[in-house]
Design an enzyme around this catalytic site. Sequence first.
Site, PDB file in Angstrom:
ATOM      1  N   HIS A   1      -0.302  -3.035   3.232  1.00 23.85           N
ATOM      2  CA  HIS A   1      -1.546  -2.413   3.687  1.00 23.85           C
ATOM      3  C   HIS A   1      -1.583  -0.927   3.330  1.00 23.85           C
ATOM      4  O   HIS A   1      -2.539  -0.448   2.707  1.00 23.85           O
ATOM      5  CB  HIS A   1      -1.682  -2.589   5.197  1.00 23.85           C
ATOM      6  CG  HIS A   1      -2.872  -1.917   5.801  1.00 23.85           C
ATOM      7  ND1 HIS A   1      -4.005  -2.605   6.169  1.00 23.85           N
ATOM      8  CD2 HIS A   1      -3.126  -0.607   6.105  1.00 23.85           C
ATOM      9  CE1 HIS A   1      -4.893  -1.756   6.668  1.00 23.85           C
ATOM     10  NE2 HIS A   1      -4.380  -0.534   6.634  1.00 23.85           N
ATOM     11  N   GLU A   2      -0.562  -0.203   3.738  1.00 20.76           N
ATOM     12  CA  GLU A   2      -0.565   1.239   3.487  1.00 20.76           C
ATOM     13  C   GLU A   2      -0.519   1.552   1.994  1.00 20.76           C
ATOM     14  O   GLU A   2      -1.080   2.550   1.550  1.00 20.76           O
ATOM     15  CB  GLU A   2       0.600   1.911   4.221  1.00 20.76           C
ATOM     16  CG  GLU A   2       0.514   1.826   5.743  1.00 20.76           C
ATOM     17  CD  GLU A   2      -0.800   2.346   6.306  1.00 20.76           C
ATOM     18  OE1 GLU A   2      -1.416   3.245   5.689  1.00 20.76           O
ATOM     19  OE2 GLU A   2      -1.214   1.845   7.359  1.00 20.76           O
TER      20      GLU A   2
ATOM     21  N   HIS B   1      -3.974   1.707   0.563  1.00 17.73           N
ATOM     22  CA  HIS B   1      -4.528   3.060   0.669  1.00 17.73           C
ATOM     23  C   HIS B   1      -3.971   3.951  -0.435  1.00 17.73           C
ATOM     24  O   HIS B   1      -4.696   4.735  -1.053  1.00 17.73           O
ATOM     25  CB  HIS B   1      -4.164   3.673   2.024  1.00 17.73           C
ATOM     26  CG  HIS B   1      -4.948   3.172   3.185  1.00 17.73           C
ATOM     27  ND1 HIS B   1      -6.324   3.152   3.211  1.00 17.73           N
ATOM     28  CD2 HIS B   1      -4.546   2.690   4.394  1.00 17.73           C
ATOM     29  CE1 HIS B   1      -6.736   2.677   4.374  1.00 17.73           C
ATOM     30  NE2 HIS B   1      -5.673   2.390   5.110  1.00 17.73           N
TER      31      HIS B   1
ATOM     32  N   HIS C   1      -5.632   3.517  -3.675  1.00 16.71           N
ATOM     33  CA  HIS C   1      -6.955   4.143  -3.672  1.00 16.71           C
ATOM     34  C   HIS C   1      -6.843   5.615  -4.072  1.00 16.71           C
ATOM     35  O   HIS C   1      -7.751   6.169  -4.706  1.00 16.71           O
ATOM     36  CB  HIS C   1      -7.577   4.000  -2.279  1.00 16.71           C
ATOM     37  CG  HIS C   1      -9.066   4.026  -2.266  1.00 16.71           C
ATOM     38  ND1 HIS C   1      -9.803   3.862  -1.108  1.00 16.71           N
ATOM     39  CD2 HIS C   1      -9.986   4.220  -3.239  1.00 16.71           C
ATOM     40  CE1 HIS C   1     -11.081   3.934  -1.377  1.00 16.71           C
ATOM     41  NE2 HIS C   1     -11.226   4.155  -2.671  1.00 16.71           N
TER      42      HIS C   1
END
Length: 711
Positions: A497-498, A501, A504
């Site tokens: 998940h992290e 980010h 991105h």
Amino acid sequence: MKKKLMTLGISAAVLSTSMMQLTACQETQRENPLLQESTLPFGAPDFSKIQPSDYLPAFEIAIQQTKDEIAQITENKDSATFENTILAYEESGKTLDRVTRTFFALVEADKTPEIGETEKKVTPMLTDLENEISFNKALFERIRQVYEREYDSLQGEDKKLLEETYKEFVRKGALLPEDKMTRMKEINMRISDLQQQWGEMLPDATNDAVVWVDSKEQLAGLSEADIAQCAKDAESRGKKAPYAIVIVNTTQQAPLASLDNRELRKKVYEASIHRADGTSKYNTFPIVVEIAKLRAEQAEIMGYPNYASYSLEKTMAKTPENVYDFLMNLIKAYVPKADAETKAIEEFARKSQGAEFQLQAYDYFYYSAKMKKELLDISEDEVKPYFNVDSVLINGVFYAANRAYGLTFKERTDIPTYHPDMKVFEVFDKDGKSKALFYCDYFRRPTKRGGAWMDGFQKQSRQRQQLPIIFNVCNNAKAPEGQPSLLTWDEVTTMFHEFGHALHGILSDCQYNKLSGTSVARDFVEMPSQFNESFAAIPEVFDHYARHYKTGEPMPADLKERMLKSINFQPCYALGENLAATCVDLAWHMLSSKDIPTAEKAIEFETESLRKVGLLNPFIPIPPRYHTSYFNHVWGGGYAAGYYSYLWTEVLADNIADVFAKRGPLLPETGQDFRDKILSRGNTGDLMQMFTDFTGMKSPDVSSLLRARGL
């Protein structure tokens, strides 16, 4: 976040004094590593040179530089243009941005007493600076002139930068009359002070909530590795007893799935939910209610009925009504399934505990795990040996990024970090060119706040000729020396998940710093991260990282099949705790300033708000993921009236995962398309259009969330 201030007219005597001060500052600047451009790759912060005492003088000088840069804009005698006003504003505060990003990374992840003391001094300085910039009439007048004259003629990122800059000033109150501007400044300062108090109190409350255990026998049910961790945690926290169960940021605690001792389970659960509600020496409710009241007043000054309406205007959801419609549809589908799931767990427990046994929140994980073991023959202790943190990172997270996006990673042991646990990797693009630096800091410690997050020491910007320097932070337990650090499945997906980010930020390809990377609406920013979780269970990726820490052998096919089947076993708890936390957040921010309850009534208000939306069911013991008193996203972070975004973006992520699955989840063409249309674009275009461009869907399909969760 940029903090800018105009320089005001001053007398000749004061000017003379300022020049002497500036000379002294220049002397300091040559010595302070924070004020010099780093010679490390990418301009990474040189933690081998930076001392805690460097931060305060660096802030003082960088703030003054920013003031001077703003003054150059406002004192320009030429007519305001995009170049001399918007671009000049965009380029101002670069030194302050570098100092701020470096310092607050430590505030969050390694807050020593000296860093904490500096934060107390720096925070009001930055808030005052932001106030003076936000309400700088001369600066805003020039921005307004450019907006009115050039908006229609500009294109692409130039147009978007102008629009975002103008609207940001308007939303902060640049069009308000003088008296309301003054009040907004006061509110901003007070909220900043309260959030600093929150940031000091909550970690202390969480650390203090540790549950001390006198004997190994009381820890029956935990694995030997987990018991060793409890002994290590006790040692690091003063060893008031041989063992300690530490409390992490969320309501539920991982040991509750294994602890046989029901009284100890209850004690751990209650330590978690009461950590900051005044039943101990910590009470965050006075901070909470004052922040809520001030936010409501802010919204009213700006002409909105409540803070949620004000905050959501700039999101994909647009209005609280749209968010509630979204949530109520989920709640309607969720409640009967949660009721059935809870009854099934309770009936299972009664087989061993008797017909009168009533399932409580601290029993839920324990009997669900027992039930999973009986029905699926699977347990966390059976699979954790295959989830070594290093293998998950290198052979899972990085491997998926290589297969999907062509990225490769090389560890850089020559780049200093702020803590020995941190690792640094250089990221290379498919053409072999350096793309970014990626830092990871995965292990918990008392100086780190709870949770997991992504941020950066530097954002990508073609205008500034900056490549991204991104970091991920988690709170996994670090095994005692000589033992492997093994993860739960939830911790595995958190790492994916992290890193979503991080991607991105890493894959950003934007002209302007303001628009790049994760600078998007809250109900879009969680989409790349939630989507990236899907790679964790793709068979090719899973097989590559799920290897036994001793033998290196992949997880056996039978165990793998049972483990993957178990992912959505009894999924209602995870959805229910998220729905409850989301509704608590919205309830607080739907109030007018006169309706905010007192600190003494805060718990009652939370309870009533859950009852109103149908989530306070005595037969479904699923509490909010965060109760009000320790809801850091809302009171200490940037998710006020925005926690719904995790569920909202989960829908977007599931829709995108469906597209990947249809096209080929690891095909480079699919990854490149996603990269081109979403990951690289930051906030340079309409977010819903980006979603449509990739998926072909005019609007998100909410049903995909329920399907993905096995509901």
